[in-house]
Design an enzyme around this catalytic site. Structure first.
Site, short mmCIF file in Angstrom:
data_model
loop_
_atom_site.label_atom_id
_atom_site.label_comp_id
_atom_site.label_asym_id
_atom_site.label_seq_id
_atom_site.Cartn_x
_atom_site.Cartn_y
_atom_site.Cartn_z
N TYR A 43 0.80 -1.19 -0.02
CA TYR A 43 0.01 0.04 -0.13
C TYR A 43 0.95 1.29 -0.02
CZ TYR A 43 -3.09 3.73 1.76
OH TYR A 43 -3.85 4.71 1.86
N LYS A 47 -2.50 10.33 7.21
CA LYS A 47 -2.27 9.27 7.99
C LYS A 47 -1.07 9.60 8.96
CE LYS A 47 -4.35 5.84 4.96
NZ LYS A 47 -4.34 6.73 3.80
N GLN A 54 -16.79 7.13 1.98
CA GLN A 54 -15.40 6.93 1.31
C GLN A 54 -15.70 5.89 0.13
OE1 GLN A 54 -11.67 5.15 1.87
NE2 GLN A 54 -10.80 7.10 1.73
N ASP A 63 -3.67 11.56 -1.01
CA ASP A 63 -3.44 10.83 0.31
C ASP A 63 -2.11 10.22 0.14
OD1 ASP A 63 -3.57 8.80 2.23
OD2 ASP A 63 -5.59 7.66 1.44
N GLU A 68 -10.16 11.53 -4.34
CA GLU A 68 -8.97 11.21 -3.79
C GLU A 68 -8.02 10.46 -4.37
OE1 GLU A 68 -10.05 10.00 0.48
OE2 GLU A 68 -8.28 8.94 0.84
N ALA A 77 -3.49 3.82 8.23
CA ALA A 77 -3.71 2.83 7.47
C ALA A 77 -4.63 1.62 8.13
CB ALA A 77 -2.34 2.27 6.69
N TRP A 131 -10.82 8.19 10.36
CA TRP A 131 -11.10 6.82 9.90
C TRP A 131 -10.37 5.96 10.88
CZ3 TRP A 131 -8.68 2.41 8.78
CH2 TRP A 131 -9.59 1.29 8.11
N LYS A 144 -14.46 3.35 -2.61
CA LYS A 144 -13.06 3.00 -3.24
C LYS A 144 -13.57 2.58 -4.76
CE LYS A 144 -10.47 2.48 0.37
NZ LYS A 144 -9.55 3.59 0.61
C1 0XW Z 1 -9.88 4.21 4.31
N1 0XW Z 1 -8.34 4.54 4.88
C2 0XW Z 1 -8.03 5.49 5.48
C3 0XW Z 1 -8.05 2.97 5.15
C4 0XW Z 1 -7.38 2.16 4.37
O1 0XW Z 1 -5.85 2.21 4.82
C5 0XW Z 1 -7.15 2.80 2.96
C6 0XW Z 1 -7.27 4.22 3.43
C7 0XW Z 1 -7.39 5.43 2.43
O2 0XW Z 1 -8.14 6.37 2.40
O3 0XW Z 1 -6.69 5.10 1.37
MG MG Z 2 -7.19 7.08 0.75
#
Ligand code: 0XW
Ligand code: MG
Length: 367
Positions: free
Chosen positions: A56, A265, A162, A241, A218, A294, A320, A164
């Protein structure tokens, strides 16, 4: 208050539901690394770092533990007083590896908070709220099912979702965004997260095919340079990010004007202390951001929430934490929990959470 001993632990965190799917990787279980710093006057401070697998980011669990092995012996005997001095000492033991140093930084702040009788949010400048918004992360999935989960999470109280995307055909990504929007509309703010998985061309197509839907885009593409080429060619606000690998990357993105906000993060940026700098840079330019990591258990969750509490609420995109995807808590007495899509800020001194004695098994190393 001097460092007497450092215990290193590893904790396996299987993903609830089987798999967490992103454009960049599928993960089924995470290997979290925890440090417990024991002081000569009987305090214990905790820190955690938990890369979400080895691909990642340029981070991995064994790398974190190797870096900690390099740093820990150099910290024994140090006074827990100046976080800046401790950071300097860590830099003198090892260049870089901010994601491993972040665990120590958390533990230093946890100790200092306990000693002074204040929560970590106070040490980070002071909380503006006692409850922060969370957001729910919908993994890469089929459009109808993703929209159904999205609607459920909004009913459960999440103010932000969010979604994906990436790692599959454009048609499905576009369909998922439309379906989620039809299901939730203005009831939640939406971020569409490509996790570095789109080409510039796909990002531009997706932007046009979802023109009327208000979302933030994002980390659509892999590098900051690719994302810089989107400026003026896409209409959705672009957030960075994964590209913000350190404080300098954040400074660069802000000064180039290529980010409308960020997914931050804590461990990637080198810890809570370093996060306060990027938090303040964002405040200067009115840039919204999240306070995430993460992955991780209650220690990382508490760290994210303490920091999130210090961010101006109108620019706070949410914290998160991995709770929805992991079973149980390190601290069952004082867990960090999401209720109605929000998280109460721990009020006890330090981080306010401690793994229950014995639950992590024997340390994998003692320094
Ligand atoms: C949602 N998150 C904060 C958790 C995973 O690690 C992926 C990440 C993101 O926004 O990419
Ligand atoms: Mg992200």
């Amino acid at each position: 208050m001097r460092i007497d001993r450092i215990n290193l632990y590893s904790a396996q965190l299987p993903v609830k539901g089987g798999v967490y799917r992103m454009a960049s990787a599928d993960v089924e279980a995470l290997d979290s690394t925890l440090v417990e710093i024991v002081t000569d006057d009987g305090f214990a401070g905790w820190g955690e770092t938990c890369p979400i697998g080895p691909v990642y980011q340029p981070h991995h669990a064994l790398g974190a533990r190797a870096a900690i092995a390099e740093i820990a012996p150099g910290l024994i005997g140090s006074e827990i007083a100046s976080i800046r001095l401790l950071a300097k000492q860590m830099d003198e033991c090892l260049n870089g590896h901010g994601y491993a140093k972040a665990a120590f930084d958390m533990a230093f702040l946890d100790l200092l908070g306990q000693k002074l009788g204040v929560p970590v949010s106070t040490l980070l400048g002071g909380a503006l709220t006692d409850r922060v918004p969370a957001y729910y992360s919908l993994i890469v999935g089929p459009p109808d099912e993703t929209a159904r989960i999205a609607a459920d999470k909004v009913t459960a109280g999440y103010p932000r979702l969010q979604v994906k995307i990436g790692g599959r055909n454009l048609e499905e990504d576009v369909a998922v965004i439309h379906k989620v929007w039809e299901a939730v509309g203005y009831k939640a703010r939406i971020a569409v997260d490509g996790n570095r998985g789109l080409t510039v061309a796909s990002a531009i197509h997706l932007d046009r095919l979802c023109q009327a839907i208000p979302f933030v885009f994002e980390q659509p593409c892999n590098t900051m340079d690719e994302i810089a080429t989107l400026k003026g060619r896409v209409t959705h606000p672009v957030y960075l990010d994964e590209s913000t690998e350190d404080q300098n990357a954040v400074l660069r993105a802000i000064s180039l004007g290529i980010a409308d906000g960020f997914g931050f993060k804590v461990t990637r940026l080198g810890g809570l202390s370093k996060m306060t700098t990027v938090r303040d840079l964002c405040a200067i330019r009115s840039l919204p951001h999240s306070c995430d990591d993460a992955w991780g258990g209650d220690i990382i969750a508490a760290a994210c929430v303490h920091l999130a509490a210090t961010v101006e609420p109108r620019r706070m995109e949410g914290a998160w934490i991995a709770q929805e995807y992991i079973k149980g808590h390190f601290d069952a007495k004082n867990p960090v929990v999401i209720r109605q899509g929000h998280i109460a800020v721990p009020q006890r001194p330090g981080l306010g959470v401690k793994p229950e004695p014995g639950m992590l098994g024997k340390p994998v190393a003692i320094y």
